[in-house]
Write a protein that holds these residues in place. Structure first.
Motif, short mmCIF file in Angstrom:
data_model
loop_
_atom_site.label_atom_id
_atom_site.label_comp_id
_atom_site.label_asym_id
_atom_site.label_seq_id
_atom_site.Cartn_x
_atom_site.Cartn_y
_atom_site.Cartn_z
N MET A 44 -2.77 27.94 36.80
CA MET A 44 -3.84 27.19 36.15
C MET A 44 -4.98 28.08 35.64
O MET A 44 -5.65 27.73 34.66
N ASP A 45 -5.21 29.22 36.27
CA ASP A 45 -6.31 30.10 35.86
C ASP A 45 -5.85 31.16 34.87
O ASP A 45 -6.64 32.01 34.46
N GLU A 46 -4.59 31.14 34.49
CA GLU A 46 -4.06 32.13 33.56
C GLU A 46 -3.98 31.53 32.15
O GLU A 46 -3.94 30.32 31.98
N THR A 47 -3.93 32.43 31.17
CA THR A 47 -3.75 31.96 29.80
C THR A 47 -2.26 31.79 29.51
O THR A 47 -1.41 32.32 30.23
N ILE A 48 -1.96 31.05 28.44
CA ILE A 48 -0.56 30.86 28.05
C ILE A 48 0.10 32.20 27.77
O ILE A 48 1.23 32.46 28.19
N ARG A 49 -0.63 33.08 27.07
CA ARG A 49 -0.05 34.38 26.71
C ARG A 49 0.27 35.21 27.96
O ARG A 49 1.30 35.90 28.01
N GLU A 50 -0.57 35.13 28.99
CA GLU A 50 -0.30 35.86 30.23
C GLU A 50 0.97 35.36 30.89
O GLU A 50 1.77 36.15 31.40
N LEU B 178 3.53 33.82 29.38
CA LEU B 178 4.68 34.16 28.54
C LEU B 178 5.06 35.63 28.66
O LEU B 178 6.22 35.99 28.44
N SER B 179 4.09 36.49 29.00
CA SER B 179 4.36 37.93 29.09
C SER B 179 5.35 38.25 30.20
O SER B 179 5.92 39.35 30.23
N ARG B 180 5.57 37.32 31.13
CA ARG B 180 6.49 37.56 32.24
C ARG B 180 7.94 37.23 31.86
O ARG B 180 8.85 37.44 32.65
N TYR B 181 8.14 36.69 30.67
CA TYR B 181 9.48 36.34 30.22
C TYR B 181 10.02 37.41 29.28
O TYR B 181 9.29 38.32 28.86
N LYS B 182 11.29 37.31 28.93
CA LYS B 182 11.88 38.27 28.01
C LYS B 182 11.10 38.25 26.69
O LYS B 182 10.61 37.21 26.27
N PRO C 173 8.99 34.26 22.66
CA PRO C 173 8.51 33.05 23.31
C PRO C 173 7.31 32.44 22.61
O PRO C 173 7.16 31.22 22.55
N GLU C 174 6.43 33.29 22.08
CA GLU C 174 5.25 32.79 21.38
C GLU C 174 5.62 31.98 20.14
O GLU C 174 5.04 30.92 19.86
N LYS C 175 6.60 32.47 19.40
CA LYS C 175 7.05 31.76 18.21
C LYS C 175 7.71 30.43 18.58
O LYS C 175 7.52 29.41 17.91
N SER D 121 -5.53 30.01 25.45
CA SER D 121 -6.16 28.98 26.26
C SER D 121 -5.70 29.09 27.72
O SER D 121 -4.56 29.46 28.01
N ARG D 122 -6.62 28.74 28.64
CA ARG D 122 -6.25 28.64 30.04
C ARG D 122 -5.36 27.42 30.24
O ARG D 122 -5.61 26.36 29.65
N ILE D 123 -4.35 27.56 31.07
CA ILE D 123 -3.45 26.44 31.30
C ILE D 123 -4.19 25.27 31.93
O ILE D 123 -3.91 24.10 31.65
N GLY D 124 -5.19 25.57 32.77
CA GLY D 124 -5.98 24.51 33.39
C GLY D 124 -6.78 23.70 32.39
O GLY D 124 -7.22 22.59 32.69
N ASP D 125 -7.00 24.25 31.18
CA ASP D 125 -7.79 23.55 30.16
C ASP D 125 -6.92 22.75 29.20
O ASP D 125 -7.44 22.07 28.31
#
Length: 605
Positions: free
Chosen positions: A371-377, A379-383, A395-397, A411-415
């Motif tokens: 919840m405190d992380e951004t979407i990009r953060e 997604l960075s853990r995936y291929k 993944p971003e596309k 954006s923060r996931i919590g938002d």
């Protein structure tokens, strides 16, 4: 028809967005209006404005002098400390409401199982919603405005609500305005639609299906007009450059059958190409649930409470199953058993070694740690690269194709809103490349456009799919067969949702008459075939598999026949070889159809 209420040149602007721009609308007696649009475009706000609960910046809202308006919001104003009795009928004496057939019908249809003197604060979300609905529906209103009335309701209650609203007023009297993402409900109840978008409200005749066809045709006509404008511009440029007017032909437009009309048009507003993402290979055995009894508590101490009894369910590769049941029927328990998270008290569960689960939970528990992380953060853990339909993408596309903008990736996931979180969680689940996908209410918080996009994704899902949803349209669209939990027993409902609703009503009537609960399987007279539960499940899987093979072989046979015309008539060897291939395909199809007939007859004995 007499007008009941309306608005004239209404404008409304919030701090960051103009919601309505000179909107003029009218609601007449006899109107049954469904309101659709993207999340955040102003559907709920429109109801508040028309009900008089929100004052617009400009323009005016008018009500006929004696009109009575009832509004159901997405969130209720019930007092947690009040009893259900007080919340529904207030201080009205019992003889007043108990003597009214209409009131009794509402109470029996919505809250017969809710403790009458229980506290509102102790109710579940679904019970609380039904109490608020009952409070509203026992009133006598000329206009009902319902904002997401099907939220937290099971399929049986949704069916009851649709029937009640259709019969509530006589033809040509009363008016209904309903905001909902439940497309079956819109088609069942509404006779016209309003689409809220870009500060406007566009009216359409007919229910949801008619609205979709009209919207597609409207967009096609708009595209034709744009093509004509561009063509005129090219002609002018050609005249200026060559000194003579270029020759051109007028564009032609013809509306084909509804199916061709829809198939020919790309998705509206959103594009989705999440098709055929790689999944882990599935072996022959996927999940076998054999004579399982499961529940909570300790059987050795006598505190065990069974929720699912003697359930047998054989789930194979590529199966697309829907799981039906009322709230509290045991669907979540069954999903836990299938995943191996809950050990059965009796029976056994066999999960294939190659099975990789992907689970979208109703509460989106998968996102809780982020919840405190951004979407990009996240997604960075995936291929970094996925292959979709033979093309590499990130993944971003892929997330952008689910309606997110590049800016929102920070954006923060919590938002995020509820719908945004659900879309993100669905994508993350699929990016893990599972081969068994379990979805628990995936349509919650999604608007109708986004639901269509999710359906497009699920249509092309190449693995095994198990879906739990109260959205009838979604259930019937993406699953091939439905199973139901009724009185703790699992049974296949060959007739789909209609058969399930009939069985639930029969079970409810039996309980109300103090009769023994019906068996989960067919009556004994229908089990004289000597088949065990496991054998019947195996036959059902075989029939389902044969049906898919028959469709595939029939398509292959038609392809072979079509290819015959492309062979040189003087190529006798080629013609003979092609005819042999056609004959072999026809024999294979005939054998499959015979096997299907024999298996079907054994099931129907």
């Amino acid at each position: 028809m007499a007008i009941l209420l309306g608005c004239d040149s209404v404008q409304l602007e919030f701090a960051t967005k103009r919601v309505f721009d000179a909107v003029t609308l009218g609601v007449n007696e006899g109107d049954r209006i469904g309101i659709v649009g993207r999340n955040g475009d102003g559907k709920s706000t429109l109801l508040s404005v028309l009900a008089g609960a929100l004052v617009p910046d400009e323009g005016r809202v008018t009500h006929r002098r004696d009109v009575r308006v009832g509004l159901l919001g997405q969130k209720d104003d019930l007092d947690d400390a009040a009893t259900v009795h007080a919340a529904v009928v207030g201080d009205a004496p019992e003889y007043e409401w108990a003597s009214s057939p209409r009131v009794r019908q509402v109470l029996d249809g919505l809250i017969a199982d809710v403790p009458w003197e229980g506290k509102v604060g102790e109710l579940s979300g679904g019970q609380r919603r039904r109490v608020d609905l009952a409070r509203l529906l026992i009133g006598t209103y000329d206009v009902l405005m319902l904002d997401e009335p099907t939220n937290h309701l099971d399929m049986r209650t949704i069916n009851w609500l649709a029937a009640h609203l259709k019969a509530r007023w006589t033809d040509g009297s009363g008016a209904l305005l309903v905001v909902t993402h439940d497309r079956w409900f819109l088609d069942e109840v509404c006779t016209s639609m309003w689409e809220v978008h870009d500060g406007r409200v566009d009216p359409f005749e007919g229910g949801y299906s008619a609205y979709i066809l009209q919207r597609v045709e409207r967009d096609r006509l708009a595209q034709v007009a744009e093509d004509r404008r561009r063509n005129m511009a090219r002609k002018e440029l050609a005249w200026l450059s060559r000194g003579a007017q270029a020759r051109s032909t007028k564009p032609k437009f013809r509306v084909e059958a509804a199916r061709a009309l829809i198939a020919d048009v790309p998705p509206v507003r959103n594009e989705l190409e999440l098709k055929r993402l790689a999944v882990a290979r599935l072996g022959k055995q996927v999940i076998d649930v054999l004579d399982v009894t499961a529940g909570y508590g300790d059987a050795s101490t006598g505190s065990f409470t069974p929720v699912v009894r003697d359930a047998t369910w054989l789930i194979g590769a590529g199966d697309r199953f829907g799981l039906l049941g009322e709230n509290g029927a045991g669907k979540s328990t069954m999903l836990s058993v299938i995943q191996g998270k809950l050990a059965p008290a009796a029976g056994r569960v066999k999960i294939g070694q190659t099975v990789r689960f992907g689970v979208l939970s109703q509460q989106l528990d998968e996102l809780a740690p982020h919840m405190d992380e951004t979407i990009r953060e996240v997604l960075s853990r995936y291929k970094r690269v996925y292959v979709v339909d033979g093309k590499e993408t990130s993944p971003e596309k892929l997330l952008e194709r689910l309606g997110f903008t590049t800016k929102q990736l920070w954006s923060r996931i919590g938002d995020l809103s509820g719908g945004q979180r659900r879309r993100l969680s669905l994508l993350l689940t699929i990016l893990d490349e599972p081969n068994v996908l379990i979805l628990d209410e995936p349509g919650n918080d999604l608007d109708t456009d986004m639901l269509a996009i999710v359906e497009d994704l699920l249509d092309s899902w190449p693995g095994t799919l198990i879906l739990v949803t109260h959205d009838r349209y979604l259930m019937e669209r993406v699953t091939d067969h439905q199973y139901a939990l009724i009185d703790g027993h699992l049974r296949h409902v060959a007739g789909g949702v209609d058969e399930y609703l009939r069985l639930v009503e029969q079970a409810s009537a039996s309980r109300s008459d103090d009769a023994p609960r019906p068996s989960a399987e067919e009556p004994a007279a229908k089990r004289d075939d000597g088949l065990t539960n496991a054998e019947r499940q195996r036959l059902r899987r075989e029939v389902s598999s044969l049906e898919r093979k028959i469709e595939s072989r029939r398509a292959k046979l038609e392809e072979l026949k079509g290819a015959m015309g492309s062979i040189d008539p003087t190529d006798y060897a080629g013609l003979i070889a092609q005819q042999q291939a056609i004959d072999e395909a026809a024999v294979e199809l005939d054998e499959l159809e015979t096997a299907w007939l024999e298996a079907s007859e054994r099931l129907e004995v």
